[in-house]
Design an enzyme around this catalytic site. Sequence first.
Site, PDB file in Angstrom:
ATOM      1  N   GLY A  10      -8.840  74.584  77.777  1.00  0.00           N
ATOM      2  CA  GLY A  10      -7.388  74.769  77.760  1.00  0.00           C
ATOM      3  C   GLY A  10      -6.819  74.912  79.158  1.00  0.00           C
ATOM      4  O   GLY A  10      -7.352  74.359  80.128  1.00  0.00           O
ATOM      5  N   ASP A  33     -15.126  71.908  73.857  1.00  0.00           N
ATOM      6  CA  ASP A  33     -14.015  72.370  73.022  1.00  0.00           C
ATOM      7  C   ASP A  33     -14.201  71.793  71.625  1.00  0.00           C
ATOM      8  O   ASP A  33     -14.780  70.713  71.453  1.00  0.00           O
ATOM      9  CB  ASP A  33     -12.683  71.888  73.613  1.00  0.00           C
ATOM     10  N   ARG A  38      -8.193  67.098  72.501  1.00  0.00           N
ATOM     11  CA  ARG A  38      -8.149  67.716  73.843  1.00  0.00           C
ATOM     12  C   ARG A  38      -9.221  67.127  74.747  1.00  0.00           C
ATOM     13  O   ARG A  38      -8.961  66.784  75.893  1.00  0.00           O
ATOM     14  CB  ARG A  38      -8.349  69.229  73.735  1.00  0.00           C
ATOM     15  N   CYS A 262       0.672  84.920  78.119  1.00  0.00           N
ATOM     16  CA  CYS A 262      -0.109  86.099  78.523  1.00  0.00           C
ATOM     17  C   CYS A 262       0.635  87.431  78.468  1.00  0.00           C
ATOM     18  O   CYS A 262       0.133  88.391  77.879  1.00  0.00           O
ATOM     19  CB  CYS A 262      -0.636  85.895  79.932  1.00  0.00           C
ATOM     20  N   GLN A 264       3.269  88.992  77.055  1.00  0.00           N
ATOM     21  CA  GLN A 264       3.559  89.739  75.826  1.00  0.00           C
ATOM     22  C   GLN A 264       2.270  90.088  75.081  1.00  0.00           C
ATOM     23  O   GLN A 264       2.068  91.231  74.659  1.00  0.00           O
ATOM     24  CB  GLN A 264       4.499  88.927  74.947  1.00  0.00           C
ATOM     25  N   LYS A 325       8.261  78.259  82.351  1.00  0.00           N
ATOM     26  CA  LYS A 325       8.544  78.309  83.791  1.00  0.00           C
ATOM     27  C   LYS A 325       8.466  76.878  84.301  1.00  0.00           C
ATOM     28  O   LYS A 325       8.050  75.978  83.552  1.00  0.00           O
ATOM     29  CB  LYS A 325       7.558  79.224  84.522  1.00  0.00           C
ATOM     30  N   ARG A 437      18.473  81.210  85.051  1.00  0.00           N
ATOM     31  CA  ARG A 437      17.413  81.273  86.070  1.00  0.00           C
ATOM     32  C   ARG A 437      17.953  81.375  87.488  1.00  0.00           C
ATOM     33  O   ARG A 437      17.191  81.309  88.449  1.00  0.00           O
ATOM     34  CB  ARG A 437      16.539  80.015  85.972  1.00  0.00           C
TER      35      ARG A 437
HETATM   36  N1  NAD Z   1      -2.806  80.312  80.554  1.00  0.00           N
HETATM   37  C1  NAD Z   1      -2.967  81.047  81.632  1.00  0.00           C
HETATM   38  O1  NAD Z   1      -2.286  80.868  82.619  1.00  0.00           O
HETATM   39  C2  NAD Z   1      -4.014  82.125  81.677  1.00  0.00           C
HETATM   40  C3  NAD Z   1      -4.334  82.709  82.909  1.00  0.00           C
HETATM   41  C4  NAD Z   1      -5.324  83.712  82.934  1.00  0.00           C
HETATM   42  C5  NAD Z   1      -5.961  84.098  81.769  1.00  0.00           C
HETATM   43  N2  NAD Z   1      -5.635  83.511  80.589  1.00  0.00           N
HETATM   44  C6  NAD Z   1      -6.391  83.885  79.403  1.00  0.00           C
HETATM   45  O2  NAD Z   1      -7.363  82.872  79.208  1.00  0.00           O
HETATM   46  C7  NAD Z   1      -7.549  82.651  77.814  1.00  0.00           C
HETATM   47  C8  NAD Z   1      -7.344  81.192  77.493  1.00  0.00           C
HETATM   48  O3  NAD Z   1      -6.021  80.835  77.709  1.00  0.00           O
HETATM   49  P1  NAD Z   1      -5.561  79.326  77.715  1.00  0.00           P
HETATM   50  O4  NAD Z   1      -4.141  79.339  78.142  1.00  0.00           O
HETATM   51  O5  NAD Z   1      -6.536  78.489  78.463  1.00  0.00           O
HETATM   52  O6  NAD Z   1      -5.676  78.947  76.149  1.00  0.00           O
HETATM   53  P2  NAD Z   1      -5.700  77.502  75.486  1.00  0.00           P
HETATM   54  O7  NAD Z   1      -5.240  77.678  74.094  1.00  0.00           O
HETATM   55  O8  NAD Z   1      -5.018  76.522  76.372  1.00  0.00           O
HETATM   56  O9  NAD Z   1      -7.254  77.095  75.474  1.00  0.00           O
HETATM   57  C9  NAD Z   1      -8.178  77.586  74.594  1.00  0.00           C
HETATM   58  C10 NAD Z   1      -9.082  76.449  74.144  1.00  0.00           C
HETATM   59  O10 NAD Z   1     -10.222  77.001  73.443  1.00  0.00           O
HETATM   60  C11 NAD Z   1     -10.576  76.126  72.400  1.00  0.00           C
HETATM   61  N3  NAD Z   1     -11.390  76.864  71.448  1.00  0.00           N
HETATM   62  C12 NAD Z   1     -11.018  77.853  70.606  1.00  0.00           C
HETATM   63  N4  NAD Z   1     -12.063  78.294  69.890  1.00  0.00           N
HETATM   64  C13 NAD Z   1     -13.144  77.571  70.299  1.00  0.00           C
HETATM   65  C14 NAD Z   1     -14.510  77.564  69.934  1.00  0.00           C
HETATM   66  N5  NAD Z   1     -14.982  78.393  69.020  1.00  0.00           N
HETATM   67  N6  NAD Z   1     -15.343  76.697  70.553  1.00  0.00           N
HETATM   68  C15 NAD Z   1     -14.876  75.838  71.492  1.00  0.00           C
HETATM   69  N7  NAD Z   1     -13.589  75.806  71.869  1.00  0.00           N
HETATM   70  C16 NAD Z   1     -12.729  76.659  71.288  1.00  0.00           C
HETATM   71  C17 NAD Z   1      -9.243  75.646  71.855  1.00  0.00           C
HETATM   72  O11 NAD Z   1      -9.371  74.426  71.148  1.00  0.00           O
HETATM   73  C18 NAD Z   1      -8.422  75.488  73.154  1.00  0.00           C
HETATM   74  O12 NAD Z   1      -8.482  74.168  73.663  1.00  0.00           O
HETATM   75  C19 NAD Z   1      -6.629  83.625  77.107  1.00  0.00           C
HETATM   76  O13 NAD Z   1      -7.359  84.788  76.794  1.00  0.00           O
HETATM   77  C20 NAD Z   1      -5.586  83.932  78.140  1.00  0.00           C
HETATM   78  O14 NAD Z   1      -5.019  85.196  77.940  1.00  0.00           O
HETATM   79  C21 NAD Z   1      -4.694  82.512  80.519  1.00  0.00           C
HETATM   80  O1  UPG Z   2      10.293  87.087  89.303  1.00  0.00           O
HETATM   81  C1  UPG Z   2       9.945  86.541  88.254  1.00  0.00           C
HETATM   82  C2  UPG Z   2       8.663  85.983  88.066  1.00  0.00           C
HETATM   83  C3  UPG Z   2       8.342  85.399  86.853  1.00  0.00           C
HETATM   84  N1  UPG Z   2       9.258  85.357  85.843  1.00  0.00           N
HETATM   85  C4  UPG Z   2       8.882  84.761  84.540  1.00  0.00           C
HETATM   86  O2  UPG Z   2       7.696  85.384  84.076  1.00  0.00           O
HETATM   87  C5  UPG Z   2       6.956  84.484  83.273  1.00  0.00           C
HETATM   88  C6  UPG Z   2       5.495  84.424  83.708  1.00  0.00           C
HETATM   89  O3  UPG Z   2       5.418  83.789  84.967  1.00  0.00           O
HETATM   90  P1  UPG Z   2       4.061  83.726  85.811  1.00  0.00           P
HETATM   91  O4  UPG Z   2       3.468  85.068  85.864  1.00  0.00           O
HETATM   92  O5  UPG Z   2       4.377  83.068  87.095  1.00  0.00           O
HETATM   93  O6  UPG Z   2       3.184  82.692  84.950  1.00  0.00           O
HETATM   94  P2  UPG Z   2       1.888  82.875  84.003  1.00  0.00           P
HETATM   95  O7  UPG Z   2       1.200  81.560  83.990  1.00  0.00           O
HETATM   96  O8  UPG Z   2       2.299  83.481  82.710  1.00  0.00           O
HETATM   97  O9  UPG Z   2       0.924  83.885  84.800  1.00  0.00           O
HETATM   98  C7  UPG Z   2       0.781  85.255  84.458  1.00  0.00           C
HETATM   99  O10 UPG Z   2      -0.125  85.403  83.393  1.00  0.00           O
HETATM  100  C8  UPG Z   2      -1.435  84.856  83.669  1.00  0.00           C
HETATM  101  C9  UPG Z   2      -2.230  84.980  82.399  1.00  0.00           C
HETATM  102  O11 UPG Z   2      -2.805  86.215  82.209  1.00  0.00           O
HETATM  103  C10 UPG Z   2      -2.042  85.614  84.842  1.00  0.00           C
HETATM  104  O12 UPG Z   2      -3.321  85.092  85.125  1.00  0.00           O
HETATM  105  C11 UPG Z   2      -1.128  85.472  86.057  1.00  0.00           C
HETATM  106  O13 UPG Z   2      -1.660  86.220  87.155  1.00  0.00           O
HETATM  107  C12 UPG Z   2       0.249  85.984  85.690  1.00  0.00           C
HETATM  108  O14 UPG Z   2       1.148  85.785  86.782  1.00  0.00           O
HETATM  109  C13 UPG Z   2       7.668  83.137  83.366  1.00  0.00           C
HETATM  110  O15 UPG Z   2       8.476  82.961  82.222  1.00  0.00           O
HETATM  111  C14 UPG Z   2       8.523  83.280  84.608  1.00  0.00           C
HETATM  112  O16 UPG Z   2       9.670  82.474  84.587  1.00  0.00           O
HETATM  113  C15 UPG Z   2      10.523  85.905  86.012  1.00  0.00           C
HETATM  114  O17 UPG Z   2      11.343  85.889  85.104  1.00  0.00           O
HETATM  115  N2  UPG Z   2      10.832  86.482  87.216  1.00  0.00           N
END
Ligand code: NAD
Ligand code: UPG
EC number: 1.1.1.22
Length: 470
Positions: A10, A33, A38, A262, A264, A325, A437
Amino acid sequence: MVKICCIGAGYVGGPTMAVIALKCASIEVAVVDISVPRITAWNSDQLPIYEPGLDDVVKQCRGKNLFFSTDVEKHVREADITRGLGAGKAADLTYWESAARMIADVSKSDKIVVEKSTVPVKTAEAIEKILTHNSKGINFQILSNPEFLAEGTAIEDLFQPDRVLIGGRETPGGQKAIQALKDVYAHWVPEENIITTNLWSAELSKLAANAFLAQRISSVNAMSALCEATGANVSQVSYAVGKDSRIGPKFLNASVGFGGSCFQKDILNLVYICECNGLPEVAEYWKQVIKINDYQKTRFVNRVVASMFNTVSGKKVAILGFAFKKDTGDTRETPAIDVCKGLLGDKANLSIYDPQVNEDQIRRDLSMNKFDWDHPLHLQPMSPTTVKQVSVVWDAYMATKDAHAVCILTEWDEFKTLDYKKIYDNMQKPAFIFDGRNVVDKEKLREIGFIVYSIGKPLDAWLKDMPAVA
Ligand SMILES: NC(=O)c1ccc[n+]([C@@H]2O[C@H](COP(=O)([O-])OP(=O)(O)OC[C@H]3O[C@@H](n4cnc5c(N)ncnc54)[C@H](O)[C@@H]3O)[C@@H](O)[C@H]2O)c1
Ligand SMILES: O=c1ccn([C@@H]2O[C@H](COP(=O)(O)OP(=O)(O)O[C@H]3O[C@H](CO)[C@@H](O)[C@H](O)[C@H]3O)[C@@H](O)[C@H]2O)c(=O)[nH]1
């Protein structure tokens, strides 16, 4: 050759593994995956996620030491380090448990299992128990290595992380596993930026970091309401506050509300952990960050409706930006969903444009219940119900043509340079712009003739007469 298998291709799995492959030519990385579309997309020219710089990194490594596959079991079996674990479904341990059981079932050699997803504190301990009780004599070491990248800047964040955090057991085996993962990052991250802790500190630090970041946004958004009431300007207040080196300038932009997959989810996770540990006051404290975020979205909708003679029924409202964003096509928990639903509730006709989000996704989002996106695909609405009041277009000028109002809900750079004179000429009058924004130059737009609302900024006389408090 060290082999790493990442479960989950993902937003995190794809970019993080591509960067590891790029920086560590001696490591073979497989990203697996269960989703066939995907993986097909990762193996094509049209990657499944939009992330600046990602295409380039993938192109350099794919087929050399970076592979995308649906054969989960094969790659888990062959790996030395396994990361991810059904990423994306953190709050529900069902997915973790089944993934851990699968790893135990298919493994034939010792493994380090890395929890990369954001998980409830003590998940590592649960996984450890499942693995060791089903180990058939194989040695598993579990590490927590939460990811801190933000979408839209993922590649930059991965190239130069503020820190890498690795939590593990304080046993010799645990320390050896920590060192093995440290060695991977040491290919490009300076040693002093790699922090090691115990398992629970690593898990909790991730939730804490997101809670602190989201808290800053709710703090500045709460101030924005007060600014509008008093005539202060939230950008000036943020700048003055952020100049204090103890506070710092980042993450102080007032907005229509934070979104993304993330903040919420992770705060609700934290709240849940506090409640389970008999800390209701602490739980209540963090809940407030989410309540203010909901308040901010409602306040925006109320402002739109109140300004337009207390009704948007039958009026065309252009929505510019739907992603949570800029520089991402991700719409999970985007404030645009709640704002659009609020306006649809008052029977507005919406014309939506986002440069990276397609019509199917927007329709799906508007017909989903909260958190549906965090369920497996088969539990999500099969085909998006047609929301008749919504049209999705591929151009800001088309979206705004004949509209009564424009709402800017994502800070895409292109919205700063639109020809607003042309937009004004093609709109109904009075023409309103609600900037969620703070991206437009409100003085210029007022000169053109628009009635402009910008979050937390001094109000037009028109808006002052119609106070909108949620
Ligand atoms: N999106 C971000 O910016 C971000 C940043 C830091 C941490 N995280 C954390 O990382 C985690 C993943 O987030 P994401 O945004 O990449 O999610 P995502 O939904 O984009 O990706 C998850 C992937 O895992 C796959 N999957 C689910 N169950 C599976 C299984 N049993 N075997 C193989 N594949 C499987 C799904 O098909 C999906 O493609 C979350 O816990 C999130 O909180 C996300
Ligand atoms: O001053 C600001 C900064 C951000 N946002 C909003 O906050 C949300 C989250 O933004 P951002 O944090 O930049 O993006 P994410 O990809 O959600 O990243 C957050 O969530 C990830 C998943 O856990 C973490 O890894 C990152 O460190 C953390 O920044 C978005 O809607 C932004 O528009 C605002 O409204 N005001």
